[in-house]
Design a protein around this motif. Sequence first.
Motif, PDB file in Angstrom:
ATOM      1  N   UNK A   1       0.864  -1.176   0.000  1.00  0.00           N
ATOM      2  CA  UNK A   1       0.000   0.000   0.000  1.00  0.00           C
ATOM      3  C   UNK A   1       0.901   1.228   0.000  1.00  0.00           C
ATOM      4  N   UNK A   2       0.774   2.062  -1.055  1.00  0.00           N
ATOM      5  CA  UNK A   2       1.613   3.250  -1.172  1.00  0.00           C
ATOM      6  C   UNK A   2       0.812   4.532  -1.367  1.00  0.00           C
ATOM      7  N   UNK A   3      -0.529   4.459  -1.307  1.00  0.00           N
ATOM      8  CA  UNK A   3      -1.323   5.669  -1.427  1.00  0.00           C
ATOM      9  C   UNK A   3      -2.509   5.504  -2.344  1.00  0.00           C
ATOM     10  N   UNK A   4      -3.338   6.566  -2.415  1.00  0.00           N
ATOM     11  CA  UNK A   4      -4.607   6.476  -3.128  1.00  0.00           C
ATOM     12  C   UNK A   4      -4.768   7.460  -4.274  1.00  0.00           C
ATOM     13  N   UNK A   5      -3.788   8.331  -4.517  1.00  0.00           N
ATOM     14  CA  UNK A   5      -3.865   9.153  -5.724  1.00  0.00           C
ATOM     15  C   UNK A   5      -3.477   8.288  -6.920  1.00  0.00           C
ATOM     16  N   UNK A   6      -3.775   8.744  -8.133  1.00  0.00           N
ATOM     17  CA  UNK A   6      -3.667   7.866  -9.302  1.00  0.00           C
ATOM     18  C   UNK A   6      -2.259   7.318  -9.509  1.00  0.00           C
ATOM     19  N   UNK A   7      -1.229   8.139  -9.223  1.00  0.00           N
ATOM     20  CA  UNK A   7       0.124   7.633  -9.379  1.00  0.00           C
ATOM     21  C   UNK A   7       0.457   6.579  -8.348  1.00  0.00           C
ATOM     22  N   UNK A   8       0.218   6.883  -7.065  1.00  0.00           N
ATOM     23  CA  UNK A   8       0.529   5.940  -5.993  1.00  0.00           C
ATOM     24  C   UNK A   8      -0.372   4.715  -6.024  1.00  0.00           C
ATOM     25  N   UNK A   9      -1.582   4.861  -6.537  1.00  0.00           N
ATOM     26  CA  UNK A   9      -2.459   3.695  -6.690  1.00  0.00           C
ATOM     27  C   UNK A   9      -1.837   2.646  -7.602  1.00  0.00           C
ATOM     28  N   UNK A  10      -1.056   3.096  -8.566  1.00  0.00           N
ATOM     29  CA  UNK A  10      -0.405   2.151  -9.472  1.00  0.00           C
ATOM     30  C   UNK A  10       0.560   1.238  -8.716  1.00  0.00           C
ATOM     31  N   UNK A  11       1.085   1.711  -7.580  1.00  0.00           N
ATOM     32  CA  UNK A  11       2.011   0.925  -6.760  1.00  0.00           C
ATOM     33  C   UNK A  11       1.293   0.089  -5.719  1.00  0.00           C
ATOM     34  N   UNK A  12       0.000   0.350  -5.537  1.00  0.00           N
ATOM     35  CA  UNK A  12      -0.789  -0.305  -4.488  1.00  0.00           C
ATOM     36  C   UNK A  12      -1.441  -1.557  -5.038  1.00  0.00           C
ATOM     37  N   UNK A  13      -1.363  -2.645  -4.283  1.00  0.00           N
ATOM     38  CA  UNK A  13      -1.751  -3.952  -4.790  1.00  0.00           C
ATOM     39  C   UNK A  13      -3.258  -4.182  -4.800  1.00  0.00           C
TER      40      UNK A  13
END
Length: 378
Positions: free
Chosen positions: A122-134
């Motif tokens: 889990x790395x965040x909820x904005x569109x960029x960080x969502x890409x890193x979130x599983x």
Amino acid sequence: MSGFVFNEKPITIDAGEGAYLYADDGTEYLDFGASYAVAALGHSHPAVVSAIQEQAAKLTYVQASYPVEVRTELYEKLATVAPGDIENVWLCNSGTEANEAAMKFARSATGREKIIATKRAFHGRTLGSLALTWKQKYKKPYEPVAGGVEFVTYGDAEELAEAVDDETAAVFLEPIQGEGGINPATAEYLQTARDLTEDAGAALVFDEIQTGMGRTGSLWACENVGVVPDILTSAKGIANGLPLGATLCADWIADGAASHGSTFSGGPVVCAAANATLDTIVEEDLPGHAAAVGDYLTSELEAVVEKHDLPVRDVRGDGLMVGVEVKRGANRTLKHLALSEQLLALPAGRTVVRFLPPLIIDETHADRAVDAMTNVLS
């Protein structure tokens, strides 16, 4: 009802002091979640309150392109306490922004696109960080998110080695997965990630948004294993409740990164709160305190699980970042802890109760949490 709130809780919080929160009806709750580790020093800490009031009376805000003493002071403090030779600091407003900056810095410094993240991350909820979130529940409704991200199994060194190549810009890792279930990485795995990224010319990014600020027994969790990343992201407890994030970078990242900015980057009031928070954490050795009380909490939880044969699969974590994997489901357990025992905690997935108490708690607070878990799970 006005507002746009998801997952609203049935308790209306009116005040807080130290390790306690108070509902509008006067009920006292022991806060073992600290709002996802944000209240590192507890609620309304005198040093932080004083710093905020003093700075607000002097200067509330000025853009980051104008040097301000309180902001410069925070830059210097973070550079001083950062692991290894990480001495470049960029400030923002949240953890997800800090991770988005890390993505941008890594891609621009390396000239590459591919980023590797881990399953259950889990790395965040904005569109960029969502890409890193599983987890799909966070990003599926908002797709398409940013591209170029590949996922590997957390802790599997061989799978990571197969994924890292000369097209890799960065590897993003949490030293201990928080939202994913309080899953600590081994020192060997983190060192393998360090070796692989160095050989490939890629950036190693440690997301210490939840693990940082002394929670795991050192100021940064990576210091527990002696592995220094190229980029380290921080937020949550950094300003003890005021919105602040930081992206800390090695020279080669800072020198190679393209321009980036934010209107509210390091506002004076927020920086004052962060300076007071960091000073208190360091001067009172709260990382050492977290290690000691965390060991006590974990050992007491393990003891009552064995003594009472509680429906618990595992107790794990580091310092005051503790996960209790239960057999009945985390949300049911959390509801009873709050309503029957006046203890507030957090979920980490469907089966893990997550304890992230303020770093100032003592063994008496730990005993109360253990008793509450025993009563609810018996």
